[in-house]
Enzyme design. Structure first.
Site, PDB file in Angstrom:
ATOM      1  N   LYS A  22      35.567  60.909  10.076  1.00  0.00           N
ATOM      2  CA  LYS A  22      36.695  61.810  10.259  1.00  0.00           C
ATOM      3  C   LYS A  22      36.120  63.253   9.068  1.00  0.00           C
ATOM      4  O   LYS A  22      35.594  63.901   9.916  1.00  0.00           O
ATOM      5  CB  LYS A  22      37.995  61.829   9.697  1.00  0.00           C
ATOM      6  CG  LYS A  22      38.682  62.562   8.698  1.00  0.00           C
ATOM      7  CD  LYS A  22      40.114  61.956   8.496  1.00  0.00           C
ATOM      8  CE  LYS A  22      39.774  61.415   6.908  1.00  0.00           C
ATOM      9  NZ  LYS A  22      40.558  62.692   5.603  1.00  0.00           N
ATOM     10  N   ASN A  23      35.289  62.648   8.615  1.00  0.00           N
ATOM     11  CA  ASN A  23      34.787  63.826   7.184  1.00  0.00           C
ATOM     12  C   ASN A  23      33.330  64.428   7.214  1.00  0.00           C
ATOM     13  O   ASN A  23      33.227  65.596   6.577  1.00  0.00           O
ATOM     14  CB  ASN A  23      34.606  63.117   6.189  1.00  0.00           C
ATOM     15  CG  ASN A  23      36.029  62.139   5.003  1.00  0.00           C
ATOM     16  OD1 ASN A  23      36.621  62.974   5.330  1.00  0.00           O
ATOM     17  ND2 ASN A  23      36.079  61.252   4.486  1.00  0.00           N
ATOM     18  N   ARG A  92      43.291  68.541   3.226  1.00  0.00           N
ATOM     19  CA  ARG A  92      42.185  69.123   2.207  1.00  0.00           C
ATOM     20  C   ARG A  92      41.165  69.622   2.647  1.00  0.00           C
ATOM     21  O   ARG A  92      40.189  71.423   2.260  1.00  0.00           O
ATOM     22  CB  ARG A  92      41.207  68.349   2.286  1.00  0.00           C
ATOM     23  CG  ARG A  92      39.912  67.924   0.687  1.00  0.00           C
ATOM     24  CD  ARG A  92      40.858  68.731  -0.408  1.00  0.00           C
ATOM     25  NE  ARG A  92      39.834  68.855  -1.665  1.00  0.00           N
ATOM     26  CZ  ARG A  92      40.013  69.503  -2.333  1.00  0.00           C
ATOM     27  NH1 ARG A  92      41.535  69.936  -3.348  1.00  0.00           N
ATOM     28  NH2 ARG A  92      38.835  69.861  -3.993  1.00  0.00           N
ATOM     29  N   CYS A 116      45.673  64.104   0.360  1.00  0.00           N
ATOM     30  CA  CYS A 116      46.410  62.855   0.021  1.00  0.00           C
ATOM     31  C   CYS A 116      46.939  63.662  -1.373  1.00  0.00           C
ATOM     32  O   CYS A 116      45.800  63.765  -1.895  1.00  0.00           O
ATOM     33  CB  CYS A 116      45.415  61.638  -0.446  1.00  0.00           C
ATOM     34  SG  CYS A 116      44.936  61.144   1.812  1.00  0.00           S
ATOM     35  N   ARG A 121      43.307  68.218  -7.317  1.00  0.00           N
ATOM     36  CA  ARG A 121      42.446  68.850  -6.579  1.00  0.00           C
ATOM     37  C   ARG A 121      41.955  70.294  -6.116  1.00  0.00           C
ATOM     38  O   ARG A 121      42.585  71.019  -5.819  1.00  0.00           O
ATOM     39  CB  ARG A 121      42.003  67.436  -5.262  1.00  0.00           C
ATOM     40  CG  ARG A 121      42.771  67.013  -5.144  1.00  0.00           C
ATOM     41  CD  ARG A 121      42.485  66.078  -3.896  1.00  0.00           C
ATOM     42  NE  ARG A 121      40.994  66.347  -3.157  1.00  0.00           N
ATOM     43  CZ  ARG A 121      41.317  65.144  -1.626  1.00  0.00           C
ATOM     44  NH1 ARG A 121      42.084  64.671  -1.361  1.00  0.00           N
ATOM     45  NH2 ARG A 121      40.305  64.831  -0.960  1.00  0.00           N
ATOM     46  N   PRO A 122      41.286  70.472  -7.731  1.00  0.00           N
ATOM     47  CA  PRO A 122      40.654  72.449  -7.625  1.00  0.00           C
ATOM     48  C   PRO A 122      39.866  72.105  -6.973  1.00  0.00           C
ATOM     49  O   PRO A 122      39.179  71.853  -6.961  1.00  0.00           O
ATOM     50  CB  PRO A 122      40.390  72.035  -9.628  1.00  0.00           C
ATOM     51  CG  PRO A 122      40.188  71.164  -9.436  1.00  0.00           C
ATOM     52  CD  PRO A 122      40.913  69.846  -8.828  1.00  0.00           C
ATOM     53  N   ILE A 123      39.984  74.265  -6.838  1.00  0.00           N
ATOM     54  CA  ILE A 123      38.689  74.187  -5.683  1.00  0.00           C
ATOM     55  C   ILE A 123      38.495  75.645  -6.302  1.00  0.00           C
ATOM     56  O   ILE A 123      37.401  76.380  -5.796  1.00  0.00           O
ATOM     57  CB  ILE A 123      39.381  75.236  -4.531  1.00  0.00           C
ATOM     58  CG1 ILE A 123      40.548  75.830  -4.754  1.00  0.00           C
ATOM     59  CG2 ILE A 123      39.885  73.820  -3.427  1.00  0.00           C
ATOM     60  CD1 ILE A 123      41.144  77.337  -3.593  1.00  0.00           C
ATOM     61  N   ASP A 124      38.025  74.760  -8.173  1.00  0.00           N
ATOM     62  CA  ASP A 124      37.536  75.718  -8.563  1.00  0.00           C
ATOM     63  C   ASP A 124      35.413  76.325  -7.819  1.00  0.00           C
ATOM     64  O   ASP A 124      35.012  77.694  -8.176  1.00  0.00           O
ATOM     65  CB  ASP A 124      37.008  75.895 -10.454  1.00  0.00           C
ATOM     66  CG  ASP A 124      37.402  74.468 -10.419  1.00  0.00           C
ATOM     67  OD1 ASP A 124      37.267  73.721  -9.880  1.00  0.00           O
ATOM     68  OD2 ASP A 124      36.145  74.386 -11.494  1.00  0.00           O
ATOM     69  N   ASP A 308      36.709  56.787  -1.770  1.00  0.00           N
ATOM     70  CA  ASP A 308      37.572  56.536  -0.662  1.00  0.00           C
ATOM     71  C   ASP A 308      37.841  54.438  -0.233  1.00  0.00           C
ATOM     72  O   ASP A 308      38.243  54.605   0.463  1.00  0.00           O
ATOM     73  CB  ASP A 308      36.761  57.187   0.843  1.00  0.00           C
ATOM     74  CG  ASP A 308      37.318  58.570   1.098  1.00  0.00           C
ATOM     75  OD1 ASP A 308      37.830  59.090   0.171  1.00  0.00           O
ATOM     76  OD2 ASP A 308      37.315  59.471   1.648  1.00  0.00           O
ATOM     77  N   ARG A 400      45.959  59.421   9.263  1.00  0.00           N
ATOM     78  CA  ARG A 400      45.634  60.651   9.402  1.00  0.00           C
ATOM     79  C   ARG A 400      43.300  59.630   9.485  1.00  0.00           C
ATOM     80  O   ARG A 400      43.069  61.266   9.317  1.00  0.00           O
ATOM     81  CB  ARG A 400      45.533  61.113   7.829  1.00  0.00           C
ATOM     82  CG  ARG A 400      46.986  62.164   7.653  1.00  0.00           C
ATOM     83  CD  ARG A 400      46.753  62.583   7.059  1.00  0.00           C
ATOM     84  NE  ARG A 400      45.878  63.487   6.216  1.00  0.00           N
ATOM     85  CZ  ARG A 400      45.321  63.604   5.105  1.00  0.00           C
ATOM     86  NH1 ARG A 400      45.684  63.048   4.026  1.00  0.00           N
ATOM     87  NH2 ARG A 400      43.700  64.062   4.865  1.00  0.00           N
TER      88      ARG A 400
HETATM   89  C1  UD1 Z   1      35.370  64.145  -1.932  1.00  0.00           C
HETATM   90  C2  UD1 Z   1      34.709  62.419  -1.900  1.00  0.00           C
HETATM   91  C3  UD1 Z   1      34.516  62.211  -0.824  1.00  0.00           C
HETATM   92  C4  UD1 Z   1      35.587  61.949   0.441  1.00  0.00           C
HETATM   93  C5  UD1 Z   1      36.678  62.554   0.116  1.00  0.00           C
HETATM   94  C6  UD1 Z   1      37.605  62.455   1.156  1.00  0.00           C
HETATM   95  C7  UD1 Z   1      33.155  62.513  -3.834  1.00  0.00           C
HETATM   96  C8  UD1 Z   1      32.461  63.372  -5.136  1.00  0.00           C
HETATM   97  N1  UD1 Z   1      33.951  63.007  -3.305  1.00  0.00           N
HETATM   98  O1  UD1 Z   1      34.963  64.778  -1.011  1.00  0.00           O
HETATM   99  O2  UD1 Z   1      33.327  61.195  -0.765  1.00  0.00           O
HETATM  100  O3  UD1 Z   1      35.053  61.588   1.574  1.00  0.00           O
HETATM  101  O4  UD1 Z   1      36.220  62.976  -1.152  1.00  0.00           O
HETATM  102  O5  UD1 Z   1      38.618  61.381   0.191  1.00  0.00           O
HETATM  103  O6  UD1 Z   1      33.193  61.174  -4.011  1.00  0.00           O
HETATM  104  N2  UD1 Z   1      36.103  69.666  -8.020  1.00  0.00           N
HETATM  105  C9  UD1 Z   1      36.487  70.222  -8.841  1.00  0.00           C
HETATM  106  N3  UD1 Z   1      36.240  71.438  -8.249  1.00  0.00           N
HETATM  107  C10 UD1 Z   1      36.329  71.461  -7.021  1.00  0.00           C
HETATM  108  C11 UD1 Z   1      36.226  70.902  -6.155  1.00  0.00           C
HETATM  109  C12 UD1 Z   1      35.842  69.112  -6.694  1.00  0.00           C
HETATM  110  O7  UD1 Z   1      37.092  70.112 -10.712  1.00  0.00           O
HETATM  111  O8  UD1 Z   1      35.810  72.742  -6.586  1.00  0.00           O
HETATM  112  C13 UD1 Z   1      36.581  67.693  -8.481  1.00  0.00           C
HETATM  113  C14 UD1 Z   1      37.599  67.102  -7.805  1.00  0.00           C
HETATM  114  O9  UD1 Z   1      38.758  67.190  -8.520  1.00  0.00           O
HETATM  115  C15 UD1 Z   1      36.900  65.370  -8.053  1.00  0.00           C
HETATM  116  C16 UD1 Z   1      35.724  65.669  -8.222  1.00  0.00           C
HETATM  117  O10 UD1 Z   1      35.157  66.902  -8.036  1.00  0.00           O
HETATM  118  O11 UD1 Z   1      36.869  65.124  -9.175  1.00  0.00           O
HETATM  119  C17 UD1 Z   1      35.231  65.269  -6.538  1.00  0.00           C
HETATM  120  O12 UD1 Z   1      35.930  66.020  -5.909  1.00  0.00           O
HETATM  121  P1  UD1 Z   1      34.895  66.750  -3.743  1.00  0.00           P
HETATM  122  O13 UD1 Z   1      33.204  65.667  -3.704  1.00  0.00           O
HETATM  123  O14 UD1 Z   1      35.031  68.497  -3.922  1.00  0.00           O
HETATM  124  O15 UD1 Z   1      36.234  65.688  -3.035  1.00  0.00           O
HETATM  125  P2  UD1 Z   1      35.991  66.034  -1.573  1.00  0.00           P
HETATM  126  O16 UD1 Z   1      35.124  67.310  -1.160  1.00  0.00           O
HETATM  127  O17 UD1 Z   1      37.488  66.277  -1.683  1.00  0.00           O
END
Ligand code: UD1
Length: 419
Positions: A22-23, A92, A116, A121-124, A308, A400
């Protein structure tokens, strides 16, 4: 609303094939937006999130067709740059469309992504990286982002954290950028390598995925007819491994990427589960249910233990002799499912990011609510190993990430039905 009814205590025997990841497939589908030719993606799992991504691509005006496990996207024309809010809010991964749609058409309206509920889950990092490449991003109203760029400019980006989503977004933005983009402290997950392999097939000069430094040379256009097969899902494979660990039995998992599941295998072996690679891609998993606690496990970015897999692993530790310590370092709030496991008799104490799991002799069937995807999977793992009947409500979360989980588990001896 559907639920699972699980009669616990049945050992698992037989074999299961692992479906596509999926990912991996979601960012690859987002990448097809960049290609004016036809992309045929094979091994696409039949999941809610994949359907949502297909709907998004269709709403953009691309021609999308699914036949069995294959999705074909014809990218010659894009008619709009607005991602419908009701679709973007469902998952996401919609956020990685920023990189590809902006790269292709120069403008996008997109809402903050869903997914989820496992903490903020910030996107900064996504936004600051795309801004560094030249995008102008405004918050319109009610969470809708308006982003514009003439053409992305390649640049050097150092991520504060190896974020999977941010790495993917930058990779996609860089494909049609002027000059070269270098991502340092990039995520190293197998799904990043899969995205690179797909992009290479379309003619993009990109390398380094799987290491901390990725280089992408931008092109003025991508137009190629390509066929690509998505990698197997390492989290689905890992989840089946935990199902056997808890319920006992002997299962062969077919089409597994062993390297990608090796951290899960490592910790399960430490608990007493027997895991062997047989042939190139098959894994034999055996458990006699005599499990022992592990001292400590921390979730970390790949190749560490995946966040995960944390909930499903805790469900196994719930019956392992002794006390185990689990530290969640990736997400802030990923223990929502623990309360549900305690309804089955699990002894788990959570303090911020640390869970202390004291193994109990038996879990007993209970009525539970799945509150997120992997947390929901953990309830299934626990229910399979419990005595008596469990009911898991709200399984839309589980759907999902797992394609017809009840059919797969029934085929190897579990007593599980969907009602
Ligand atoms: C994450 C998992 C990924 C998993 C996916 C689905 C990790 C490192 N990432 O990916 O393996 O397949 O969930 O469940 O294990 N963050 C920020 N700012 C940002 C982006 C991220 O602070 O702009 C922080 C997040 O809050 C989190 C960390 O970075 O604490 C990791 O996030 P990220 O890898 O971006 O998450 P996903 O891409 O959702």
């Amino acid at each position: 609303m559907s639920k699972f009814i699980i009669e616990g205590g049945n050992r698992l025997h037989g074999e299961l094939s692992i479906t596509g990841s999926k990912n991996a497939v979601l960012p690859i589908l987002a990448a097809t937006v960049l290609n004016r030719g036809t992309s045929t993606i094979n091994n696409c799992p039949n999941l809610e999130d994949v359907k949502t991504m297909q709907e998004i691509l269709t709403s953009l005006g691309l021609k999308v067709e699914r036949k069995g496990q294959s999705i074909t996207v014809c990218g010659d024309t894009i008619k709009t740059n607005e991602i419908p809010e009701r679709l973007a809010g469902k998952m996401r991964s919609s956020i990685v469309l920023m990189g590809s749609v902006l790269g292709r058409v120069g403008e996008i309206f997109i809402s903050y992504p869903g997914g989820c509920a496992i903490g903020p889950r910030p996107i900064d990092m996504h936004l600051s990286s795309l801004r560094k490449m030249g995008a102008e991003i405004d918050d319109l109203y009610k969470g809708i982002l308006h982003c514009k760029v003439n053409r992305f400019s390649g640049t050097e980006i150092l991520l504060d954290y190896p974020s999977v989503g941010a790495t993917e977004n930058i990779m996609l933005a860089a494909c049609l950028a002027k000059e070269e983009t270098i991502i340092r402290n990039a995520a190293k997950e197998p799904e990043i390598v899969d995205l690179q392999n797909f992009l290479q097939k379309t003619g993009v000069e990109i390398n380094g995925a799987g290491t901390g430094i990725i280089r992408i040379k931008g092109r003025s256009e991508i137009k190629a007819d390509v066929t690509y097969k998505v990698i197997p899902d390492r989290i689905v494979a890992g989840t089946y491994m935990t199902c056997v660990a808890g319920a006992g039995g002997e299962l062969v998992l077919r089409d597994v990427d062993y390297e990608a599941v090796s951290s899960t295998a490592y910790y399960l072996r430490n608990c007493g589960v027997d895991i062997k690679l047989i042939g190139e891609k098959d894994l034999l998993v055996k458990s006699d249910k005599n499990l022992k606690a592990i001292e400590v496990v921390r979730t970390t970015p790949y190749p560490g233990f995946p966040t995960d897999m944390q909930p499903q692993f805790v469900a196994v530790l719930a019956k392992a002799a002794g006390a185990s310590v689990v530290i969640e370092t990736v997400f802030e709030n990923r223990y929502g499912y623990v309360e549900q496991l305690m309804r089955m008799g699990a002894d788990i104490t959570v303090r911020e990011r640390v869970a202390v799991v004291k193994g109990v002799k038996r879990l007993t069937g209970a009525h539970m609510e799945a509150c997120d995807l992997r947390g929901g999977a953990a309830l299934v793992v626990a229910a399979l190993s419990a005595e008596g009947t469990s009911v898991i409500n709200n399984i839309i979360h589980i759907d999902r990430g797992y394609d017809r989980l009840e059919e797969k588990l029934s085929s190897v001896g579990a007593k599980i039905i969907r009602v």
